[in-house]
Design a protein around this motif. Structure first.
Motif, short mmCIF file in Angstrom:
data_model
loop_
_atom_site.label_atom_id
_atom_site.label_comp_id
_atom_site.label_asym_id
_atom_site.label_seq_id
_atom_site.Cartn_x
_atom_site.Cartn_y
_atom_site.Cartn_z
N ARG A 125 47.16 37.53 43.14
CA ARG A 125 47.48 38.49 44.19
C ARG A 125 48.73 39.29 43.85
NH1 ARG A 125 46.27 36.80 50.34
NH2 ARG A 125 46.48 39.05 50.42
N GLU B 90 37.88 36.45 40.73
CA GLU B 90 37.89 37.78 41.32
C GLU B 90 37.26 37.79 42.71
OE1 GLU B 90 35.43 41.28 39.88
OE2 GLU B 90 37.45 41.86 39.27
N THR C 103 39.25 38.87 46.03
CA THR C 103 38.78 39.97 46.86
C THR C 103 38.67 39.56 48.32
OG1 THR C 103 37.55 40.92 45.01
CG2 THR C 103 36.90 41.60 47.22
N ARG D 156 42.17 39.09 49.89
CA ARG D 156 42.85 40.35 50.19
C ARG D 156 42.26 41.03 51.41
NH1 ARG D 156 43.64 42.75 44.03
NH2 ARG D 156 45.76 41.96 43.71
N HIS D 157 40.94 41.06 51.50
CA HIS D 157 40.30 41.69 52.64
C HIS D 157 40.58 40.94 53.93
CE1 HIS D 157 38.64 44.59 50.08
NE2 HIS D 157 37.44 44.08 49.87
N VAL E 55 31.46 43.35 50.79
CA VAL E 55 31.57 42.55 49.56
C VAL E 55 30.71 41.29 49.60
CG1 VAL E 55 33.92 43.38 49.21
CG2 VAL E 55 33.56 41.18 50.33
#
Length: 341
Positions: A77, A100, A104, A107-108, A121
């Motif tokens: 991150r 990954e 992802t 973070r979202h 995603v």
């Protein structure tokens, strides 16, 4: 929903001042295998991470794989160069895809547009999980993404079935399912405990899933709304803590691998006002602090832990009787709660 979850699994079978003299405490410390990998990643090298995760995949060490992937994703991150280079040189590497995908979703998760972003995603991380063969760890990421995207029950159950088909007793996937159940049915404390207790009963001896009722107890004790779990379900919450105490006893003291269990157990025991039991878990924990669950009370989990530990030590020092379990039924004194500050 609960019956469907159990049926599928059965088929598969506030910033606080820090006390002095705490230089020895370590927050989210990696073990001896992950630590050198993180050092290499800090220098832009991804080969050690690839070797570590490949070994866990080939040896079906799913709990280790889950923990290492989570730690590497957290590191990525703030330091992404090594992962970007890895992805560029090996775009189809399942270990790089695992990190990954986790990165992802994490973070979202922090975005105000979480649900919309995770809906976008979820198909991508699901496809990566489907391509990962028998590996259940990517399915934890899929289940978390589906929860954040507010997927319907039928869709989540389909994904859950894929996870338990690969590993009926993978702890991370069970935590994801428990959290989905709690989010989909706020206040459904009985259902969460039923799910966790059934999974723990079916799990092999010393499996981390044996501690799933403790996670359900935490969910109940920190939930808003619904019944009063500390009153209505007190016996079941104590039983969950007792089961986790027994599991903790199978690991050596000051063990970084057991730190997550012992930190959560301490938190729950304090919520249950079992002071002496909590003090014993703090002793066994040693210097190893985990952000969860202390980050539930503010943005300084280390400071929160240190303050709680100081309060427990002070209360134990002033308790008139320090013998016994500290269980409310024992009559021993001392009341320190994890949410007192």
């Amino acid at each position: 929903m609960l019956r469907a979850f159990l049926r599928t699994a059965a088929r598969a079978r506030s910033r606080a001042p820090r006390p002095a003299h705490d230089d020895d405490v370590l927050l989210d410390a990696p073990d001896d295998h992950l630590a050198p990998v993180l050092v290499a990643a800090a220098h832009g090298e991804h080969a050690p991470a690839a070797a570590l995760l490949t070994a866990t995949r080939e040896n079906a060490e799913w709990e280790h794989r889950d923990r290492y992937a989570t730690g590497l994703a957290a590191f990525a991150r703030s330091r992404t160069e090594w992962l970007a280079h890895w992805r560029a040189t090996a775009p189809d590497d399942p270990d790089a895809l695992l990190i990954e995908g986790r990165l992802t979703v994490d973070r979202h998760w922090d975005s105000p547009a979480r649900a919309e972003l995770l809906r976008q995603v979820t198909p991508v991380v699901t496809a990566a999980a489907e391509a990962a063969g028998r590996d259940p760890v990517p399915w934890r990421t899929v289940l978390d993404a589906a929860r954040g995207a507010r997927s319907g029950h039928a869709e989540f159950e389909r994904l859950w079935e894929q996870a338990v088909h690969r590993a009926p007793h993978h702890y991370g996937c069970h935590v994801a399912a428990l959290e989905y159940l709690a989010a989909a049915s706020p206040g459904a404390h009985r259902e969460c405990l039923d799910f966790a207790e059934t999974a723990a009963h079916d799990a092999p001896e010393n499996s981390p899933v044996r501690a799933l009722p403790l996670r359900a107890a935490f969910t109940c004790l920190t939930a808003n709304g619904g019944d009063d779990p500390a009153g209505v379900h007190r016996d079941r919450l104590d039983a969950a803590a007792d089961r986790a105490i027994a599991l903790s006893a199978t690991h050596p003291a000051s063990d970084p691998w057991s730190a997550g269990l012992r930190n959560l157990l301490t938190y729950v025991l304090l919520r249950l006002e079992r002071l002496q039991d909590a003090a014993e878990q703090l002793r066994l924990t040693g210097p190893y602090v985990t952000s969860f669950p202390w980050d539930q009370d503010g943005d300084d989990p280390l400071g929160r832990f240190l303050q709680v530990r100081a309060d427990v030590r002070a209360a134990m020092g002033s308790a008139p009787d320090t013998a016994g379990s500290g269980h409310p039924r024992s009559g021993c004194g001392g009341r320190v709660r994890a949410d007192d500050h």
